[in-house]
Design an enzyme around this catalytic site. Structure first.
Site, short mmCIF file in Angstrom:
data_model
loop_
_atom_site.label_atom_id
_atom_site.label_comp_id
_atom_site.label_asym_id
_atom_site.label_seq_id
_atom_site.Cartn_x
_atom_site.Cartn_y
_atom_site.Cartn_z
N GLU A 125 -6.65 4.01 7.05
CA GLU A 125 -5.57 4.12 5.19
C GLU A 125 -5.74 2.41 5.50
O GLU A 125 -6.22 2.10 4.72
CB GLU A 125 -4.54 4.43 5.61
CG GLU A 125 -3.86 3.87 4.44
CD GLU A 125 -4.53 5.14 3.46
OE1 GLU A 125 -4.92 3.74 1.79
OE2 GLU A 125 -4.91 5.51 3.09
N GLU B 218 -10.82 -2.59 0.50
CA GLU B 218 -10.31 -2.61 -0.92
C GLU B 218 -9.91 -4.32 -0.95
O GLU B 218 -10.60 -4.42 -2.43
CB GLU B 218 -9.31 -1.45 -1.60
CG GLU B 218 -9.42 -0.44 -0.86
CD GLU B 218 -8.61 0.78 -1.89
OE1 GLU B 218 -7.40 0.32 -1.68
OE2 GLU B 218 -9.00 1.91 -1.84
N GLU C 240 1.10 -1.16 0.11
CA GLU C 240 0.12 0.28 0.16
C GLU C 240 0.60 1.29 0.23
O GLU C 240 1.28 1.58 1.13
CB GLU C 240 -1.45 -0.16 1.07
CG GLU C 240 -1.83 -0.93 1.66
CD GLU C 240 -2.47 -0.63 0.10
OE1 GLU C 240 -2.93 0.21 -0.39
OE2 GLU C 240 -3.46 -2.10 -0.28
#
Length: 139
Positions: free
Chosen positions: A87, A94, A46
């Site tokens: 996050e 996701e 990420e």
């Protein structure tokens, strides 16, 4: 006349993941290991997490050096940590959406956009918090 129906108790219990430990110290150690695995995965995969981690480290050093109260330091570092937390949740969301399907779908887009919006609002909160603390300290 009422008839009794034999119901299998196992059929009524919700399924449990084979990966879920159930008790004591083993559960705590497993949870810690899974958390470390998650942080490693976020770091490796990420880009946004790496950027926000860099900002967190810089911000934490600055917060510790500022002539502010211990509570203000905690708040300054805490909002930066909150950005990382949101996050991670966004990245998990996701990953689940991508696991279900990589095809474009309005609901998938909506889920990802909502996660992104949560990160944005957390960043706005962090900026506002830093602005208020710094403004009150130096003006």
């Amino acid at each position: 006349m009422l008839h009794r129906v034999n119901v299998n108790k196992q059929a009524m219990e919700p399924p449990v993941s084979q990966f879920k430990s159930k008790s004591g110290l083993k559960r705590i150690v497993s949870a810690l290991r899974y958390s470390i695995d998650g942080l490693r995965s976020a770091w490796r995969h990420e880009h946004a997490f790496r950027q926000e981690m860099l900002l967190f480290v810089i911000g934490a050093v600055v917060a510790l050096a500022l002539p502010v109260s211990a509570f203000q330091r905690l708040v300054l570092i805490g909002v930066l940590l909150l950005v990382l937390i949101v996050e991670l949740i966004n990245s998990a969301l996701e990953a689940v959406v991508d696991r279900i399907s990589l095809e474009r779908h309005p609901l998938s887009k909506n889920a990802k956009d909502l996660g992104s919006a949560a990160v944005l609002l957390t960043c706005v909160l962090a900026c506002a918090t830093w602005a208020v603390v710094l403004f009150n300290r130096f003006y």
